[in-house]
Scaffold this active site. Structure first.
Site, PDB file in Angstrom:
ATOM      1  CB  ALA A  65      -0.918  -0.001   1.221  1.00 22.64           C
ATOM      2  CG  ASP A  66       2.590   5.179  -1.421  1.00 21.16           C
ATOM      3  OD1 ASP A  66       3.541   5.049  -0.615  1.00 21.16           O
ATOM      4  OD2 ASP A  66       2.341   6.247  -2.006  1.00 21.16           O
ATOM      5  CB  THR A  67      -1.013   6.432   2.862  1.00 17.41           C
ATOM      6  OG1 THR A  67      -1.595   5.141   3.070  1.00 17.41           O
ATOM      7  CG2 THR A  67      -1.965   7.507   3.367  1.00 17.41           C
ATOM      8  CB  ALA A 102      -2.799   2.899  -4.148  1.00 16.89           C
TER       9      ALA A 102
END
Length: 194
Positions: A65-67, A102
């Protein structure tokens, strides 16, 4: 038997959120370039980075994930230092901003493999902050490793006036959407196992 879930992240927050779902994890942080490309829209940015993380780590079932915090179309990543954290907090003061995460799930169970992803957006309203509040908060050290320089689950939660959408997304991983992606990848969640 379900494959072991590999988390391609060193984020303790993501680890804690997945533990809430009762998932046993193997932690293998991905080594990827997380810089925003020139002209790259925020949604495309978080999706690209999450996919790159998932592809960079071996395993039968990998979750990455990436925030990013987005204010006026600008991605606010993790601050470089205390001064950068102050700059971000001043910019967020008294505004509404978006938190994008994501999530990418990659499964190599077949010759073709499966890659599923989703981008989740949450709107956050931030209180108006004075220099004393900002200096105190930066002095705690909490904002220095957080996208947008704040942690809703920590002391930074005192500055959040309203959240529209997934709170776990603001922490770093939207749990409902993550569970749905794992299911679609053929990974049974603990309450679905015999």
């Amino acid at each position: 038997m379900a494959p072991r879930l590999v988390l391609a992240s060193q984020s303790p927050r993501r680890r804690e959120l997945l533990a809430q779902l009762g998932l046993a994890l193997e932690i293998r942080p991905a080594d990827t370039d997380e810089r925003v490309l020139p002209g790259e829209p925020p949604r495309d940015y978080v999706l690209r980075v999450a996919r790159e993380k998932a592809r960079a780590v071996p395993g039968d079932l990998v979750l990455a994930a990436d925030t990013a915090v987005v204010l006026g179309g600008e991605v606010l990543g993790k601050p470089r230092d205390a001064d950068d954290a102050r700059r971000m907090l001043r910019a967020l003061s008294g505004t509404r901003h978006e938190v994008l995460t994501a999530v990418c799930v990659r499964r190599n169970a077949s010759a073709l493999g499966v890659e599923l992803d989703a981008v989740v957006a949450t709107e956050v309203a931030f209180a108006r902050l004075g220099d004393a509040e900002i200096d105190w908060y930066v002095g705690t050290g909490e904002p220095l490793d957080k996208a947008g320089a704040y942690a809703i689950q920590g002391s930074g939660g005192a500055f959040v006036e309203e959240v529209r959408g997934s709170v776990s997304n603001v922490v770093g991983l939207p749990l409902a959407e993550t569970a749905a992606l794992l299911r679609r990848a053929g990974f049974p969640l603990p309450w679905e196992r015999p």
